[in-house]
Structure formats: C-alpha cells, structure tokens
Scaffold this motif. Structure first.
Motif, PDB file in Angstrom:
ATOM      1  N   GLU A  20       0.791  -1.231   0.000  1.00  0.00           N
ATOM      2  CA  GLU A  20       0.000   0.000   0.000  1.00  0.00           C
ATOM      3  C   GLU A  20       0.821   1.278   0.000  1.00  0.00           C
ATOM      4  OE1 GLU A  20      -3.180   0.497  -0.397  1.00  0.00           O
ATOM      5  OE2 GLU A  20      -3.535  -1.646  -0.548  1.00  0.00           O
ATOM      6  N   LEU A  21       1.562   1.490   1.093  1.00  0.00           N
ATOM      7  CA  LEU A  21       2.182   2.797   1.282  1.00  0.00           C
ATOM      8  C   LEU A  21       3.202   3.121   0.205  1.00  0.00           C
ATOM      9  CD1 LEU A  21       2.549   2.825   5.149  1.00  0.00           C
ATOM     10  CD2 LEU A  21       0.904   4.012   3.729  1.00  0.00           C
ATOM     11  N   GLY A  22       3.956   2.123  -0.206  1.00  0.00           N
ATOM     12  CA  GLY A  22       4.952   2.391  -1.238  1.00  0.00           C
ATOM     13  C   GLY A  22       4.315   2.982  -2.485  1.00  0.00           C
ATOM     14  N   PHE A  43      11.099   3.778  -2.413  1.00  0.00           N
ATOM     15  CA  PHE A  43      10.370   4.168  -1.201  1.00  0.00           C
ATOM     16  C   PHE A  43      10.222   2.968  -0.274  1.00  0.00           C
ATOM     17  CE2 PHE A  43       7.488   7.183   0.837  1.00  0.00           C
ATOM     18  CZ  PHE A  43       6.667   6.368   1.589  1.00  0.00           C
ATOM     19  N   SER A  44       9.772   1.844  -0.826  1.00  0.00           N
ATOM     20  CA  SER A  44       9.563   0.653  -0.007  1.00  0.00           C
ATOM     21  C   SER A  44      10.876   0.156   0.571  1.00  0.00           C
ATOM     22  CB  SER A  44       8.915  -0.453  -0.837  1.00  0.00           C
ATOM     23  OG  SER A  44       7.636  -0.070  -1.262  1.00  0.00           O
ATOM     24  N   MET A  45      11.903   0.138  -0.263  1.00  0.00           N
ATOM     25  CA  MET A  45      13.187  -0.368   0.217  1.00  0.00           C
ATOM     26  C   MET A  45      13.714   0.475   1.374  1.00  0.00           C
ATOM     27  SD  MET A  45      16.807  -0.882  -1.781  1.00  0.00           S
ATOM     28  CE  MET A  45      17.394   0.778  -1.886  1.00  0.00           C
ATOM     29  N   VAL A  46      13.725   1.788   1.166  1.00  0.00           N
ATOM     30  CA  VAL A  46      14.222   2.682   2.206  1.00  0.00           C
ATOM     31  C   VAL A  46      13.350   2.583   3.456  1.00  0.00           C
ATOM     32  CG1 VAL A  46      14.658   5.082   2.770  1.00  0.00           C
ATOM     33  CG2 VAL A  46      15.253   4.238   0.543  1.00  0.00           C
ATOM     34  N   GLY A  47      12.050   2.395   3.250  1.00  0.00           N
ATOM     35  CA  GLY A  47      11.135   2.267   4.380  1.00  0.00           C
ATOM     36  C   GLY A  47      11.430   1.030   5.201  1.00  0.00           C
ATOM     37  N   ILE A  48      11.662  -0.087   4.494  1.00  0.00           N
ATOM     38  CA  ILE A  48      11.958  -1.317   5.209  1.00  0.00           C
ATOM     39  C   ILE A  48      13.250  -1.174   6.004  1.00  0.00           C
ATOM     40  CG2 ILE A  48      12.628  -3.728   4.877  1.00  0.00           C
ATOM     41  CD1 ILE A  48      10.605  -3.794   2.572  1.00  0.00           C
ATOM     42  N   LEU A  49      14.234  -0.521   5.389  1.00  0.00           N
ATOM     43  CA  LEU A  49      15.489  -0.300   6.095  1.00  0.00           C
ATOM     44  C   LEU A  49      15.285   0.642   7.283  1.00  0.00           C
ATOM     45  CD1 LEU A  49      17.863  -0.018   3.018  1.00  0.00           C
ATOM     46  CD2 LEU A  49      17.703  -1.892   4.659  1.00  0.00           C
ATOM     47  N   GLY A  50      14.409   1.614   7.104  1.00  0.00           N
ATOM     48  CA  GLY A  50      14.095   2.522   8.205  1.00  0.00           C
ATOM     49  C   GLY A  50      13.428   1.792   9.347  1.00  0.00           C
ATOM     50  N   GLY A  51      12.507   0.882   8.995  1.00  0.00           N
ATOM     51  CA  GLY A  51      11.856   0.088  10.027  1.00  0.00           C
ATOM     52  C   GLY A  51      12.861  -0.782  10.756  1.00  0.00           C
ATOM     53  N   HIS A  52      13.805  -1.284   9.990  1.00  0.00           N
ATOM     54  CA  HIS A  52      14.881  -2.100  10.584  1.00  0.00           C
ATOM     55  C   HIS A  52      15.690  -1.276  11.568  1.00  0.00           C
ATOM     56  CE1 HIS A  52      18.921  -3.922  10.684  1.00  0.00           C
ATOM     57  NE2 HIS A  52      18.282  -5.068  10.514  1.00  0.00           N
ATOM     58  N   MET A  53      16.012  -0.059  11.135  1.00  0.00           N
ATOM     59  CA  MET A  53      16.808   0.827  11.980  1.00  0.00           C
ATOM     60  C   MET A  53      16.125   1.054  13.321  1.00  0.00           C
ATOM     61  SD  MET A  53      18.466   4.276  10.499  1.00  0.00           S
ATOM     62  CE  MET A  53      17.077   5.352  10.675  1.00  0.00           C
ATOM     63  N   VAL A  54      14.822   1.282  13.289  1.00  0.00           N
ATOM     64  CA  VAL A  54      14.082   1.559  14.517  1.00  0.00           C
ATOM     65  C   VAL A  54      13.819   0.263  15.291  1.00  0.00           C
ATOM     66  CG1 VAL A  54      11.831   2.285  15.394  1.00  0.00           C
ATOM     67  CG2 VAL A  54      13.025   3.676  13.723  1.00  0.00           C
TER      68      VAL A  54
END
Lengths: 159, 259, 285
Positions: free
Chosen positions: B97-99, B161-172
């Motif tokens: 969705e969000l991507g 967007f999705s890739m960076v988002g997943i990595l961002g989620g990983h970071m947090v």
C-alpha cells in the motif's frame, strides 16, 4: 537541448537505484529465493477435513518446507477434501507409507501439511497418493470436547 | 433551486467533455511514443526532470514512513507478544500500500505540478503554437517524452520508497527497540509473496504513474493560457491526481488482494 | 466553397472568409490578396482578430465559410502531413517571440533545422550562425531566452523563422511595445529580409507609422469587415471616416470615445439605486 554529462550520469544512477530497489524487494523481502520455477512432482492426499489449509500453504517434513499445496478440491462421492501438493524433486526419497497431517503453526498461525515418513522401501513419485492422513484439528470440536468432559467430571464428583 | 440543478448539469457535462478531450490527448500522446523512441536524448532529459529530481523527496519520505511504521508497529504488536513479526508488518504495509500510494501522491505534488506548470507556461507563451507553426507536433515532441518518463519513473520511485522504508523500520525496530535481526528478515521473507505482494505493488505503481502523469500533462495542455489559469491548473493536477490515486488504490486492492 | 479566382501574383488568397468565436462574428465575408514578394499589412483596432486571421492562414483555425489558399493549395483541405509540409515553408513571428525557454538562442534557431532536416551538426552550425548574423545577434548565440530583452527575443525569433528559408513570413504585432531603436532595427530587418530573400511578408499591426513606412499594400479591418485597402498613399488619402480616424489616431470619430451610457446630468442627479438600474438596462443595448 540542455544536456550535460552530469545529467546523464544522474539519470543512470537514478535508474540503477530504482532497479536495486526492485531487486531488493524481490530477493531480500519476498519468498522469491525459494520455490520459483523449481522442479516439483505432484502428490495427492485425502483428508476428512482440511480445515484452514489454503493453496500455497507449506508442506513440511521434519520442520523443513519441501513443497506447497497446489490445489484443494471436494470429492462429491467420498465427501473428502482432496489436497494436491507440489513437492520439490530434490526430495524424492519419501516413503510411500508416509503419513500426512494438518498442523497449525503457532497458536493462531497458518496451517500446513506435515509429512512423517514411514518405513517403506518404495518412494513417492509423481501422481502418488498418501494413504495415511490425519485431519486438521477443529478448534470448536476441541472446546466442545473440553466442555463435555468437564461437565462429566463435575457430575462424577457430585455423586 | 433550478439554478443549482442547471449549474450541476453544466458542470457534469463539462466534466465529461474534459474527459473526452483528455482521452484524445492521451491517445495522441501514446501514438507519439513510437516517434520518440529513436530519440533517447528527449526521454533522458525528462527522466532527469521527473525522476532524478523527485529522488530526494521520495527517499527521505520513505525513510521517515518506514521508521514510523517500525515504531508504531512495535507498540501495537507488543500487545500481542508478536514483536518478532515487525519485519513482516512493515514490509507488507509498504510493499502493498504505502509504497505505491504515498510515492504516487508525492510524485503528483512534486513532479506532477511541475509538469503542469511547465506545459501550461509553454501554452501561455505561445511556444506550443509556435511549434505547430514550425510544423513540429508539440504533443509528440513535448508531451510524449514526459509521459514515458513519468511512466518509467514511478515504479522505480515506489520500489525505492519501499526499500528505504523497510530499512528505516529495521533501523528503529532492530536498532533501537530490540527486535531480533534474524526474525525481522525471516518473518518478512516467509510472509511476503513475490507474485501476490511485490508484483502487485509494482503493477499498482505503474497504474498510478500512468494516471498521474496523464492528469499532470493534460491539465497543463488544456489550461487557460494566463498566469491565473496555469496556477489553477497546477492545483487541479494535485487534487485530481490525489482522488484518482486513492480511488484506483481501492479498486486495485480489491481486485488483487481479495480471494 | 472553393473560389479559386485569384490573381496569379498572389501567394496567399483569402476568399469570402467568415469566422465566428462563440456568438461574436470575427470576420464577415472578407477577401484579401497577398502579392508575392511584397509586404502586405493588416491593420485595425485591437481586438479585431488580426492574430486570428494569421492563425486561419496557417491552418491552426478553421473558417466557418470561405477558403484560404497558400501557393495554390487550399489550406484547410490538406491532410495533416501536407499541412505540415506547407508550414515548413511558412515562417511565423509571434508577438512574444515564442522562443523555447529551456534552450539557448543557438538551439532555438537550430530547432527547425534539427527537427526537419538530417543535416550534419557542422552544417547546422553554419546555417544558424548565418541566420543570427542576418539579424545582427550572432554574438548572443549562447544566451538563454530569459536573458534577452524583448526586442532581442523578437529578432532571434525572426532568425528562427527564416531558418528553413521559407517563402513567406507572417508577423504578429512585431512593433508593439518596442523602444524607438529596436523598432527601427526591426523595421529595417523586415524590409531588407523581404527584398534580399524574396519573401512575401504579412504584417499584422496597429502601429500606423512604422507599418505604413514599409508596407506595399495595406488592408484596414474593423468589426470583421475590410473598411479600407490600398497602398499607404491611397490609405492616407482615403475618404472613409473610419480609416481616417484610425490612421490619424483621433480620439473620437466613428469609433466612439464614450462607452454607451445614459444622459450624464440625469446620472449625476438620480439616486444611486435608480441610476444603477437604468444604466444596467442601457448597457444591454
């Protein structure tokens, strides 16, 4: 026409980054790395009740995924659920007296087919049928049994 | 009362007329694709303007969205003792969705409105007319390359967007909140299906790219050639794109993710 | 209807042309001839649709009635490819120049050459420099359009218009808003290009003095009709009141100074409400 080699480089980088993104999603994020276009053979099993089993549900042996469910249908003559599975041809030494049960992964997880090998010297091949099956555990039945049993025990202790 | 109905009727009719004009415009632009393929220079210029310049806003937004998903997701999942499935939750939300949707909305706001303004300005300063008088088809020369660039850029931007988002989620999640690194990825890989999730997400972003770029280019082409007209056209681009993206998202989701 | 009765010397012939925009009749059955190799001017008050006439000649607009013939071809009967071929031989100078803003001056002038010919870049460079030299702006070739003054932009647009060596050029209000020096340069250019290149020029303008100085023939339009035509000398000696008012720039004449309104004294003395109601009704005349 405004064009510089810097622009071209940046466009190239952008497109490359986008493709990296797509590849990342395909390989790192999804289950693409397992079971795309691998050779499989088809095996059938019949269950009295296949419960919440779905197409693409995993087929496992000893906790390892060796295939997935490819089709589920209802046999109107025997009133059984006919489950068709694709098993990876790497695993071609499964005895033909193997039993298939439907388990649930975790408490509320998805259901899968668990194969417990028998002792036969003959192996499952394309088109084989697994004879020994155990149906899925239906939660409502278990609760019903539990309530019935505890009612019985209460009646016993009253005596 | 009668006045209201008359106005409503007139607006509706005007809406259909505009849609008709827009469809002819689209067909003309699609027809022009053949003539610009042997001229990669034109397409590259537009890929730069549309794709590269949107890169920054898309990646930064993706990072923040992914980080918020990681944070919020953790709190919600920990109520069920299911923190280990954070990776799956973040990835599913983004890829499905969000991507595609957020990227499309940001794209409409940044690249879409810029396209509308550019084309509208060209119309207002008679550049399009001038080109016609020089026997150059302005749609083939100006519109088609931009259309192709938008169509190609969108799936790439959504994937980023999705890739960076997943990595961002990983970071947090993994980095700050203590979710197990292995679980983050393995739950994700087990749960995200290539065909059902990734491919559908890409299809969504292609559809959004098609519609958003079409709206942006047509609003610019159709605008009243004054500065006021152009500014209103850019607003319309963003608004109409938003409606279309969200509406199409519902339809596509129902088609793809239903059983 | 195809009235192809025109003088053999005409490059462009307009026959019985009528054109309306909405309810307003812009042109009412007008006929004009544009002779080869000559400069013909179309003059008239603002808003008479002079630019529209150029668009009709160029095939961008379609007439309601009548026809336009350019070099023997009926413009509006041509297929798209034929029309485009015809347009390659017609140059047009827009009021604002209409240069492509994302390209340099050089690329702007090279644009028609790059789009329509397969000439090698070296030849294109030579041609572009020649055209820029002709308009006196060869040194400005690397500037961007937003760095040019209005007069310079128009001259670049002129260089672009002659890039493909057309047979005719149409000028849309070339003198509007120019300072005397740029004006002089432009007037000189239009005249000399016309003669040196053997062009046919059509100038649409309301700058009486400049246009009359170089035009060989003038048509004066007003309210969709031709109210005067002839050589500049004939026009200046015209007996028509309309033409005289236009040429001399008199404030009042057949084109009234006052917009239709009620009697002045009544208006001042009446109460505000009544006078508004009355003048509203009056305004619908």
């Amino acid at each position: 026409m405004q064009h510089t080699s810097t622009q071209d480089t940046l466009v190239g980088l952008f497109v490359a980054a986008g493709i990296v993104g797509l590849l990342f999603l395909a390989l790192q994020v999804s289950n693409l790395s397992t079971f795309i276009e691998e050779d499989t053979y088809t095996v059938t099993a019949r269950f009295e009740n296949s419960g919440g089993l779905k197409i693409k549900s995993p087929v496992s042996a000893a906790g390892v995924k060796i295939g997935q469910v490819s089709a589920i249908s209802f046999d109107p003559t025997t009133y059984e659920s006919v489950v068709e599975m694709h098993i990876n041809t790497k695993y071609n030494t499964i005895p033909d007296d193997t039993s298939a049960s439907i388990f649930t992964a975790g408490l509320l997880g998805e259901q899968y087919v668990n194969l417990v090998p028998g002792g036969s010297e003959e192996y499952l091949k394309n088109g084989s049928t697994i004879e020994i099956t155990q149906s899925a555990i239906i939660l409502e039945k278990v609760i019903g049994q539990f309530l019935f049993k505890s009612a019985e025990e209460k009646a016993e202790t009253k005596k | 009362m009668i006045q209201l109905l008359q106005n409503l009727g007139r607006t509706t009719r005007a809406g259909f007329t505009k849609l008709g004009r827009g469809t002819f415009f689209l067909l003309h632009a699609l027809g022009g694709l053949g003539s610009i393929l042997p001229r990669p220079r034109l397409i590259l210029n537009q890929l730069y303007a549309v794709g590269v310049l949107s890169f920054l806003i898309i990646t930064i937004s993706g990072l923040f969205v992914g980080m918020v998903l990681g944070l919020q997701g953790y709190y919600i999942l920990s109520d069920f003792g299911a923190e280990e499935t954070l990776g799956l939750m973040v990835a599913a939300s983004l890829v499905r969705e969000l991507g595609p949707v957020v990227t499309a909305l940001l794209f409409a706001g940044r690249a879409g409105s810029a396209l509308t303004a550019e084309i509208g300005l060209m119309k207002a300063t008679e550049q399009l007319s001038g080109m016609e008088m020089m026997a150059v088809d302005p749609i083939k020369r100006i519109i088609s390359p931009r259309f192709l660039a938008g169509l190609l850029s969108m799936p790439l931007l959504a994937a980023l967007f999705s890739m960076v988002g997943i990595l961002g989620g990983h970071m947090v999640g993994v980095g700050m909140l203590g979710v197990d690194e292995g679980s983050y990825w393995s739950q994700m890989q087990a749960g995200i299906d290539f065909q059902d999730d990734i491919v559908n997400g890409v299809i969504k972003s292609i559809v959004f790219g098609f519609v958003t770029t079409w709206i942006a280019l047509f609003e610019g082409y159709d605008t009243i050639p004054t500065s006021e007209g152009v500014s209103r056209a850019t607003t319309r681009t963003v608004v109409n794109s938003a409606f279309s993206i969200l509406g199409l998202d519902f339809i596509l989701t129902a088609l793809m993710f239903g059983d | 209807m195809d009235n192809s009765v025109s003088s053999p010397n005409s490059l462009v012939s307009v026959h019985n042309l009528s054109f309306s925009r909405g309810n307003k009749k812009i042109f009412d059955n007008i006929s004009l001839e544009f002779e080869r190799g000559k400069i013909t001017a179309i003059m008239g008050p603002s808003g008479t649709g002079k630019t529209t006439l150029l668009k009709l000649i160029g095939g961008q607009l379609f007439p309601d009635q009548g026809s336009v013939a350019v070099d023997g071809q009926n413009v509006h009967r041509l297929r798209r490819s034929e029309l485009y071929n015809l347009r390659k031989r017609m140059g047009m100078l827009f009021q604002s120049g209409a240069l492509l803003t994302d390209m340099s001056v050089f690329d702007n002038v090279a644009f028609p050459l790059r789009e329509h010919t397969h000439l090698p870049e070296s030849m294109i460079r030579t041609l572009v420099l020649m055209k820029l030299q002709a308009v006196g702006l060869r040194g400005a070739r690397d500037l961007m359009p937003n760095e040019l003054s209005g007069g310079m932009a128009r001259r670049i647009a002129l260089a672009r218009a002659i890039a493909l060596d057309p047979m005719m050029i149409m000028y849309d209000e070339p003198f509007t808003g120019q300072d005397p020096i740029s004006m002089g340069a432009l007037v000189h250019l239009i005249k000399s290009l016309n003669n040196i290149l053997g062009l046919t020029s059509i100038i649409v303008s309301h700058d009486v003095h400049e246009t009359a100085a170089i035009a060989d023939y003038i048509y004066v339009l007003s309210d969709g009709k031709i109210i005067g035509q002839g050589t500049p000398k004939e026009i200046q000696q015209s007996e028509s009141e309309w033409v005289q008012q236009f040429m001399t720039g008199a404030a009042d004449g057949p084109v009234h100074f006052h917009y239709p309104a009620t009697d002045y004294v009544d208006d001042l003395l009446l109460s505000k409400k009544r006078s508004r109601r009355v003048s509203k009704r009056y305004g619908q005349l």
